[in-house]
Design a protein around this motif. Structure first.
Motif: not given
Lengths: 184, 296
Positions: A77-78, A81-82, B42, B45, B214-215, B245
């Motif tokens: 997921e990260h 997404e990131n 997503a 979170k 982003r987090r 996160e």
């Protein structure tokens, strides 16, 4: 005489198609590893598409980045997404040609070490690359494999300082595809 | 005659080679575009907005250990260090059986409560082959009060300890930045303290997530309880906080007027007055463990 006209037209149109033998796959395997001693980062997709044009040595690869499966779902997921931002840049692609394409005899079984030159596009950022690859012709099928490194900074993928010790700066990519003859 | 046939041959070659040239420009287009369903991921979170369940499920094969903690109220003043001397917690384990079905159990300070629930994704927001504008999830929970009986001398029934919650989550991730969900809810309590309170309580929750970086996201939720169902001293639960996160963890830090973290608790028994300092500082910590590795 009419017959000759048609024959001439058909021959003319068919001539390039006969030369342009193409091979393709929809389930190519692409794996990348960006592990560090702190974290194992290892993902695989088995849905890469590829087409190789044997006559010109041109080739194209594409893979949906959402199709990479990680061992840890949250990491996946990260990743999407990131880091790789798959909503914005859904595909990673390579478009180029085989440098020594004339050295490859596509009709007979054999193994060839070649270089592939072209544009690698990851995260929407294109890089000119020359990548070594091995092409094996066997029983009318083409096996192609390659290993190369991708520096994440080259493709403007940012790694925040919190996790900088967990993610390798250079990802090792492995491509492994088996292509079948394309029937027109 | 031969001139004409030569001419036609030339046309044929031009036509034929021009299509071949086109194909070489974009070899992959020869394969045609394979349409896939692209599921939205997503939306939040983690699997909770603050107290409310969110649209997200624990991933298949993943165990999520949740530590939810609320301090006392800010208006308790300096003697109780603005509430930090008090604590209410819920320890929970969530597990994703499939990508659609999640189960969970928990134990709360409140009423020494044990709870268990099922959460099922009925519809998943997606684009592509299947175009679905919203996600819809159903949650069903059961709650057991395990306190010693207040009046052990009278005849007590086990069923008096039970309460239930049914909830539908309907929401949409509008873009990378904003997700909104509605949560129509029915709480059923087998035993209520006074006759004036309803056994069945209807409520409507709303949860919003605004991504900041982003987090980090900003989350807010509000649960409106339809009037004339509860004692007047109970208030609607309001919570505002951040999700942070950091790889394997999600930290949720928030301010909320609800002390309790299970549905019958925060929906039907919130007493804090948000505007008068009846606010708890609280946090949820989520740590995931992969139990079953996905097949590649």
């Amino acid at each position: 005489m009419k017959k000759i006209f048609f024959l001439a037209v058909i021959l003319g149109m068919a001539a390039p198609a006969l030369q342009a033998q193409k091979y393709f796959t929809r389930d190519g395997k692409i794996n990348f590893v960006a592990s560090t001693p702190l974290e194992t980062i290892d993902a695989t997709s088995k849905g890469a598409t590829a087409v190789i044009d044997a006559s010109s040595g041109a080739l194209e690869f594409a893979v949906l980045v959402k199709g990479f499966i990680f061992e840890k779902a949250l990491m996946q997921e990260h990743f999407n997404e990131n880091y790789i931002e798959s909503e914005k840049y859904p595909k990673a692609t390579f478009k180029g040609r085989i440098v020594e394409s004339t050295a490859v005899n596509w009709a007979a079984d054999g193994t060839y070490k070649v270089n592939v030159q072209g544009k690698l596009n990851i995260h929407g950022v294109e890089k000119e690359r020359t990548i070594p690859a091995v092409i094996t012709v066997k029983g009318g099928k083409i096996m192609a494999s390659s290993s190369f490194d991708v520096a994440v900074a080259d493709h403007e993928i940012k790694i925040p300082s919190v996790v900088q010790d967990k993610i390798a700066r250079i990802a090792k990519v492995k491509v492994d595809v088996t292509l079948a003859e394309m029937k027109n | 005659m031969t001139r004409i046939s030569l001419f036609l041959l030339a046309i044929g070659i031009v036509l034929g080679s021009s299509t071949a040239a086109q194909a070489q420009d974009d070899l992959l287009s020869l394969l045609g575009e394979e349409e896939v369903t692209d599921y939205t991921t997503a939306s939040f979170k983690t699997t909770r907005v603050v107290n409310l369940h969110s649209l997200e499920n624990t991933h298949a094969g993943v165990l999520d250990f949740k530590i939810n903690h609320r301090f006392g109220q800010l208006n308790q003043g300096v003697y109780d260090l603005f509430g930090l001397d008090n604590a209410s917690i819920r320890l929970g384990l969530d597990y994703g059986i499939t990508s659609r079905l999640q189960i969970g159990v928990g134990r709360s300070t409140y009423q020494k409560m044990l709870d268990g629930y099922l959460k099922y994704r009925i519809l998943r927001q997606s684009t592509g082959k299947v175009n679905m504008p919203v996600s819809v999830t159903a949650v069903a929970g059961m709650y057991v009060n395990t306190l010693k009986w207040a009046n052990p001398d009278r005849e007590n029934y086990f069923t008096s300890r039970l309460s239930y919650a049914w909830q539908l989550l309907v929401g949409r991730k509008f873009n990378d930045w904003i997700t909104v969900q509605l949560a129509p809810t029915l709480i059923h309590r087998n035993l209520v303290p006074v006759r004036a309170e309803k056994n069945d309580v209807y409520a409507l929750g709303i949860g919003v997530r605004q991504r900041l970086t982003r987090r980090v996201t900003l989350n807010a939720e509000y649960t409106w309880v339809a009037p004339d169902q509860l004692n007047a001293r109970y208030r609607d639960a309001v919570s505002v906080g951040f999700d942070i996160e950091t790889g394997g963890h999600v930290f949720q830090l928030h301010l909320t007027n609800a002390t309790w973290m299970t549905e019958p608790g925060f929906i039907t028994e919130t007493t804090g007055d948000f505007l008068d300092g009846g606010i708890h500082f609280g946090f949820n910590i989520s740590r995931v463990f992969t139990i079953v590795k996905p097949k590649i």
